[in-house]
Design an enzyme around this catalytic site. Sequence first.
Site, mmCIF file in Angstrom:
data_model
loop_
_atom_site.group_PDB
_atom_site.id
_atom_site.type_symbol
_atom_site.label_atom_id
_atom_site.label_comp_id
_atom_site.label_asym_id
_atom_site.label_seq_id
_atom_site.Cartn_x
_atom_site.Cartn_y
_atom_site.Cartn_z
ATOM 1 N N HIS A 37 -3.691 -53.473 -41.783
ATOM 2 C CA HIS A 37 -2.811 -53.181 -42.920
ATOM 3 C C HIS A 37 -3.159 -54.076 -44.115
ATOM 4 O O HIS A 37 -3.158 -53.627 -45.262
ATOM 5 C CB HIS A 37 -1.353 -53.431 -42.534
ATOM 6 C CG HIS A 37 -0.836 -52.596 -41.400
ATOM 7 N ND1 HIS A 37 -0.571 -53.118 -40.165
ATOM 8 C CD2 HIS A 37 -0.541 -51.275 -41.326
ATOM 9 C CE1 HIS A 37 -0.102 -52.159 -39.368
ATOM 10 N NE2 HIS A 37 -0.087 -51.024 -40.040
ATOM 11 N N GLN A 153 -5.015 -38.062 -39.925
ATOM 12 C CA GLN A 153 -3.873 -38.287 -40.823
ATOM 13 C C GLN A 153 -4.351 -38.402 -42.272
ATOM 14 O O GLN A 153 -3.764 -37.808 -43.186
ATOM 15 C CB GLN A 153 -3.162 -39.570 -40.399
ATOM 16 C CG GLN A 153 -2.184 -40.121 -41.396
ATOM 17 C CD GLN A 153 -1.451 -41.326 -40.850
ATOM 18 O OE1 GLN A 153 -0.615 -41.197 -39.973
ATOM 19 N NE2 GLN A 153 -1.755 -42.508 -41.360
#
Length: 282
Positions: A37, A153
């Site tokens: 992240h 995704q």
Amino acid sequence: MLFITTIAGIRARRAELATTGTRLAFVPTMGALHEGHLALVRRGQELADEVWASVFVNPTQFAPGEDFERYPRNLEGDRVLLEQAGVTLLFAPSTKELYPRPSTTVIDLPELTAGLCGVQRPGHFQGVALVVAKLLNIVEPHVAVFGAKDWQQAMVIRRMVEDLCLPVRVEVHPTQREDDGLARSSRNAYLARDERRAASVLHRALEGAVAAIRAGERRGPALEAEVAAEVSGEPMTRLQYVAAVDPDTLAPLAALKDRVLLVAAVHVGATRLIDNVLTEVC
Ligand code: AMP
């Protein structure tokens, strides 16, 4: 770092920012943050003046019986990491804030979601598309950064943005890995010590297929068989699927040309892990 939990609060701050001409990057996450992240945050900082992030464990992308309730949550730790990384605003809405009542709108991209993870997780990508569309409409970033680890995704989001003319650039950033190649993931926290060791077979198997391509293999099914054989050599893992696909359309490739995405999902004990590698075929 500002900490905001309401849509109204985000809109007010966003309107202020618009008056200064600041370019905004946005990193949506489900929290339990790790280096993967944070790499997206750093990429956002390269692409824009300011980076905002969100932490929201989105219930609509989990099927009944999946891990929504036990998904790792660590909002305090996430706040610290994001602040240290230079994120200027964290949006952490409640479920009620994003879903005041059940949504009736469905965003479905069947061509991109019929295969791969879409087979095992029906409705998953509809949930992802819905929450990302909401977040992009609330935050209105110039650029949104997603990880290549969740390739299907990322392609769903890229195509949704194109189809709906959403005014945002979609940036896909490379997968961050542990030293043994395991893709960093919030779900790695579920792995017991021996499972964690066994999990490294997934990336090793995909890299083995890349080596086979370099050695001249051009048949998609042969590469899939090679990955399956390598994974089956690790008794603690169970292959869910492996596929050699076109990176943009996700269509299976019988014969490789130009670029190929090798993508796979495995179970290690009760934990489901996914990974992929993208490679040029030359
Ligand atoms: P998640 O919190 O798992 O929903 O992921 C939020 C974002 O981080 C998504 O765009 C993911 O693709 C991305 N991401 C997760 N793990 C990694 C990783 N190991 N490397 C790069 N990006 C990642």
